[in-house]
Design a protein around this motif. Structure first.
Motif, PDB file in Angstrom:
ATOM      1  N   ILE A  27     -43.792  -2.181 -20.379  1.00  0.00           N
ATOM      2  CA  ILE A  27     -44.340  -1.410 -21.307  1.00  0.00           C
ATOM      3  C   ILE A  27     -43.658  -0.863 -22.024  1.00  0.00           C
ATOM      4  O   ILE A  27     -43.833  -0.672 -23.403  1.00  0.00           O
ATOM      5  CB  ILE A  27     -46.301  -0.503 -20.090  1.00  0.00           C
ATOM      6  CG1 ILE A  27     -46.451  -1.941 -19.820  1.00  0.00           C
ATOM      7  CG2 ILE A  27     -46.669   0.556 -21.477  1.00  0.00           C
ATOM      8  CD1 ILE A  27     -47.350  -1.009 -19.399  1.00  0.00           C
ATOM      9  N   GLY A  28     -42.903   0.117 -21.636  1.00  0.00           N
ATOM     10  CA  GLY A  28     -41.675   0.807 -22.588  1.00  0.00           C
ATOM     11  C   GLY A  28     -41.597   0.214 -23.537  1.00  0.00           C
ATOM     12  O   GLY A  28     -41.070   0.441 -24.461  1.00  0.00           O
ATOM     13  N   LYS A  29     -40.901  -1.398 -22.926  1.00  0.00           N
ATOM     14  CA  LYS A  29     -39.879  -1.755 -23.645  1.00  0.00           C
ATOM     15  C   LYS A  29     -40.325  -2.077 -24.902  1.00  0.00           C
ATOM     16  O   LYS A  29     -39.961  -2.314 -25.940  1.00  0.00           O
ATOM     17  CB  LYS A  29     -39.260  -3.220 -22.779  1.00  0.00           C
ATOM     18  CG  LYS A  29     -37.472  -2.300 -21.801  1.00  0.00           C
ATOM     19  CD  LYS A  29     -36.699  -3.577 -21.148  1.00  0.00           C
ATOM     20  CE  LYS A  29     -35.887  -2.876 -20.254  1.00  0.00           C
ATOM     21  NZ  LYS A  29     -35.538  -4.155 -18.976  1.00  0.00           N
ATOM     22  N   ASP A  52     -32.686  11.472 -31.791  1.00  0.00           N
ATOM     23  CA  ASP A  52     -34.078  11.913 -32.346  1.00  0.00           C
ATOM     24  C   ASP A  52     -35.364  11.684 -31.087  1.00  0.00           C
ATOM     25  O   ASP A  52     -35.927  12.632 -31.331  1.00  0.00           O
ATOM     26  CB  ASP A  52     -34.771  10.750 -33.585  1.00  0.00           C
ATOM     27  CG  ASP A  52     -33.927  11.030 -34.247  1.00  0.00           C
ATOM     28  OD1 ASP A  52     -33.342  11.028 -35.004  1.00  0.00           O
ATOM     29  OD2 ASP A  52     -33.836   9.301 -34.939  1.00  0.00           O
ATOM     30  N   VAL A  53     -35.106  11.187 -30.017  1.00  0.00           N
ATOM     31  CA  VAL A  53     -35.956  11.306 -28.866  1.00  0.00           C
ATOM     32  C   VAL A  53     -35.968  12.327 -28.105  1.00  0.00           C
ATOM     33  O   VAL A  53     -36.581  12.671 -27.664  1.00  0.00           O
ATOM     34  CB  VAL A  53     -36.117   9.614 -28.213  1.00  0.00           C
ATOM     35  CG1 VAL A  53     -36.642   9.327 -27.137  1.00  0.00           C
ATOM     36  CG2 VAL A  53     -35.753   8.695 -29.341  1.00  0.00           C
ATOM     37  N   ALA A  71     -45.836   8.457 -34.317  1.00  0.00           N
ATOM     38  CA  ALA A  71     -45.839   7.455 -34.135  1.00  0.00           C
ATOM     39  C   ALA A  71     -45.971   7.315 -33.122  1.00  0.00           C
ATOM     40  O   ALA A  71     -46.993   6.642 -32.751  1.00  0.00           O
ATOM     41  CB  ALA A  71     -45.560   5.781 -35.031  1.00  0.00           C
ATOM     42  N   THR A  72     -45.370   7.087 -32.410  1.00  0.00           N
ATOM     43  CA  THR A  72     -44.729   7.154 -30.971  1.00  0.00           C
ATOM     44  C   THR A  72     -46.641   8.060 -29.769  1.00  0.00           C
ATOM     45  O   THR A  72     -46.734   7.470 -29.181  1.00  0.00           O
ATOM     46  CB  THR A  72     -43.623   7.488 -30.930  1.00  0.00           C
ATOM     47  OG1 THR A  72     -42.717   6.817 -30.843  1.00  0.00           O
ATOM     48  CG2 THR A  72     -43.775   7.658 -29.011  1.00  0.00           C
ATOM     49  N   PHE A  73     -45.967   9.488 -29.721  1.00  0.00           N
ATOM     50  CA  PHE A  73     -47.382  10.350 -30.134  1.00  0.00           C
ATOM     51  C   PHE A  73     -48.568   9.663 -29.477  1.00  0.00           C
ATOM     52  O   PHE A  73     -49.946   9.705 -29.306  1.00  0.00           O
ATOM     53  CB  PHE A  73     -46.879  11.802 -30.389  1.00  0.00           C
ATOM     54  CG  PHE A  73     -48.227  12.955 -29.674  1.00  0.00           C
ATOM     55  CD1 PHE A  73     -47.854  12.859 -28.444  1.00  0.00           C
ATOM     56  CD2 PHE A  73     -48.663  13.258 -30.188  1.00  0.00           C
ATOM     57  CE1 PHE A  73     -48.615  14.045 -27.622  1.00  0.00           C
ATOM     58  CE2 PHE A  73     -49.524  14.374 -29.949  1.00  0.00           C
ATOM     59  CZ  PHE A  73     -49.369  14.309 -28.015  1.00  0.00           C
ATOM     60  N   VAL A 170     -43.382   6.187 -20.912  1.00  0.00           N
ATOM     61  CA  VAL A 170     -43.383   4.970 -22.267  1.00  0.00           C
ATOM     62  C   VAL A 170     -42.175   5.919 -22.827  1.00  0.00           C
ATOM     63  O   VAL A 170     -41.001   5.553 -23.417  1.00  0.00           O
ATOM     64  CB  VAL A 170     -43.997   5.678 -23.707  1.00  0.00           C
ATOM     65  CG1 VAL A 170     -43.818   4.947 -25.081  1.00  0.00           C
ATOM     66  CG2 VAL A 170     -45.953   4.398 -22.922  1.00  0.00           C
ATOM     67  N   TYR A 171     -42.418   7.091 -23.111  1.00  0.00           N
ATOM     68  CA  TYR A 171     -40.716   8.443 -24.058  1.00  0.00           C
ATOM     69  C   TYR A 171     -39.691   8.223 -22.579  1.00  0.00           C
ATOM     70  O   TYR A 171     -39.041   8.049 -23.078  1.00  0.00           O
ATOM     71  CB  TYR A 171     -41.638   9.999 -23.737  1.00  0.00           C
ATOM     72  CG  TYR A 171     -40.471  10.429 -24.127  1.00  0.00           C
ATOM     73  CD1 TYR A 171     -39.964  10.358 -25.152  1.00  0.00           C
ATOM     74  CD2 TYR A 171     -39.993  11.822 -22.897  1.00  0.00           C
ATOM     75  CE1 TYR A 171     -39.080  11.743 -25.525  1.00  0.00           C
ATOM     76  CE2 TYR A 171     -39.208  12.543 -23.439  1.00  0.00           C
ATOM     77  CZ  TYR A 171     -38.375  12.847 -24.651  1.00  0.00           C
ATOM     78  OH  TYR A 171     -37.774  13.191 -25.338  1.00  0.00           O
ATOM     79  N   ARG A 172     -40.080   8.130 -21.257  1.00  0.00           N
ATOM     80  CA  ARG A 172     -38.968   8.105 -20.010  1.00  0.00           C
ATOM     81  C   ARG A 172     -38.185   7.010 -20.708  1.00  0.00           C
ATOM     82  O   ARG A 172     -37.042   6.296 -20.834  1.00  0.00           O
ATOM     83  CB  ARG A 172     -39.409   8.087 -19.093  1.00  0.00           C
ATOM     84  CG  ARG A 172     -39.877   9.466 -18.682  1.00  0.00           C
ATOM     85  CD  ARG A 172     -40.306   9.624 -17.274  1.00  0.00           C
ATOM     86  NE  ARG A 172     -40.605  11.332 -17.244  1.00  0.00           N
ATOM     87  CZ  ARG A 172     -40.557  11.607 -15.582  1.00  0.00           C
ATOM     88  NH1 ARG A 172     -38.882  11.920 -15.374  1.00  0.00           N
ATOM     89  NH2 ARG A 172     -40.946  12.989 -15.874  1.00  0.00           N
ATOM     90  N   THR A 173     -38.985   5.579 -20.746  1.00  0.00           N
ATOM     91  CA  THR A 173     -38.368   4.033 -20.837  1.00  0.00           C
ATOM     92  C   THR A 173     -37.627   4.242 -22.776  1.00  0.00           C
ATOM     93  O   THR A 173     -36.387   3.856 -22.473  1.00  0.00           O
ATOM     94  CB  THR A 173     -39.421   3.919 -21.063  1.00  0.00           C
ATOM     95  OG1 THR A 173     -39.963   3.477 -19.848  1.00  0.00           O
ATOM     96  CG2 THR A 173     -38.797   2.076 -21.478  1.00  0.00           C
ATOM     97  N   LEU A 174     -38.067   4.862 -23.122  1.00  0.00           N
ATOM     98  CA  LEU A 174     -36.871   5.133 -24.201  1.00  0.00           C
ATOM     99  C   LEU A 174     -36.153   5.520 -24.443  1.00  0.00           C
ATOM    100  O   LEU A 174     -35.056   5.229 -24.762  1.00  0.00           O
ATOM    101  CB  LEU A 174     -38.507   5.855 -25.796  1.00  0.00           C
ATOM    102  CG  LEU A 174     -38.987   5.185 -26.662  1.00  0.00           C
ATOM    103  CD1 LEU A 174     -40.522   6.198 -26.747  1.00  0.00           C
ATOM    104  CD2 LEU A 174     -39.083   4.440 -27.334  1.00  0.00           C
TER     105      LEU A 174
END
Length: 185
Positions: A27-29, A52-53, A71-73, A170-174
């Motif tokens: 999902i993160g990828k 940035d992340v 956009a991510t949030f 999602v955030y951790r995978t990014l």
């Protein structure tokens, strides 16, 4: 027999956990790929980076200042079916840019109907006093008639949604993917 059932359940639980971890990583990828595609038209100097992340974790303001972060949030909140707060906050930011005119009045009424009014489609969580104050303000709207509600909503996001986002797969995978890319290249 009980130990056999318990052992079987524990094994099944472990397999589900392993599958969940694999699914979350995918999902993160997938999410990262969608993000990069969303902004692929950007120049190379505007591309998303590890720095940035990482900066998104400094504050909600920092996250919302970044077009990628926003956009991510927003996507994260949509995935949790709780995107009315960010939509309201963004709508208020746009509303403040309208110069006083008939458009401001019609736009204020539309915002009230969509987010403020009890039982509205995207009703935000604000107190009765603030809701009533806005109801009065919308009759003769100014640039600041939604400021109190916007502050409340920002506070809710900062205390609730934002920390959940930072803990999300999602955030951790990014972060992991960008960190891996940074070490590779």
């Amino acid at each position: 027999m009980n130990s056999l059932i318990t052992e079987s359940l524990n094994t099944q639980h472990f397999i589900m956990d392993k599958d969940d971890r694999r699914r979350n990583k995918n999902i993160g990828k997938d999410f990262m790929c969608r993000l990069q595609c969303m902004f692929s038209h950007s120049s190379s100097s505007e591309r998303l980076s590890l720095e940035d992340v990482q900066q998104w974790s400094q504050s909600l303001e920092r996250l919302l200042e970044s077009k990628y972060g926003l956009a991510t949030f927003s996507c994260f909140l949509k995935s949790e079916y709780s995107d009315e707060n960010i939509e309201f906050w963004l709508t208020c930011e746009d509303y403040k840019k309208i110069r006083p005119s008939f458009r401001m009045s019609s736009r204020a009424k539309k915002i009230y109907e969509q987010f403020i009014k009890t039982e509205s489609p995207k009703e935000i969580n604000i107190d009765y006093h603030t809701r009533e104050q806005i109801k009065r303000n919308v009759k003769t709207p100014t640039m600041h008639c939604f400021d109190d509600a916007q502050k409340i909503v920002f506070g809710l996001m900062e205390r609730d949604s934002y920390p959940r986002f930072l803990r999300s797969d999602v955030y951790r995978t990014l972060l992991e993917n960008f960190a891996t890319d940074a070490t590779k290249g």
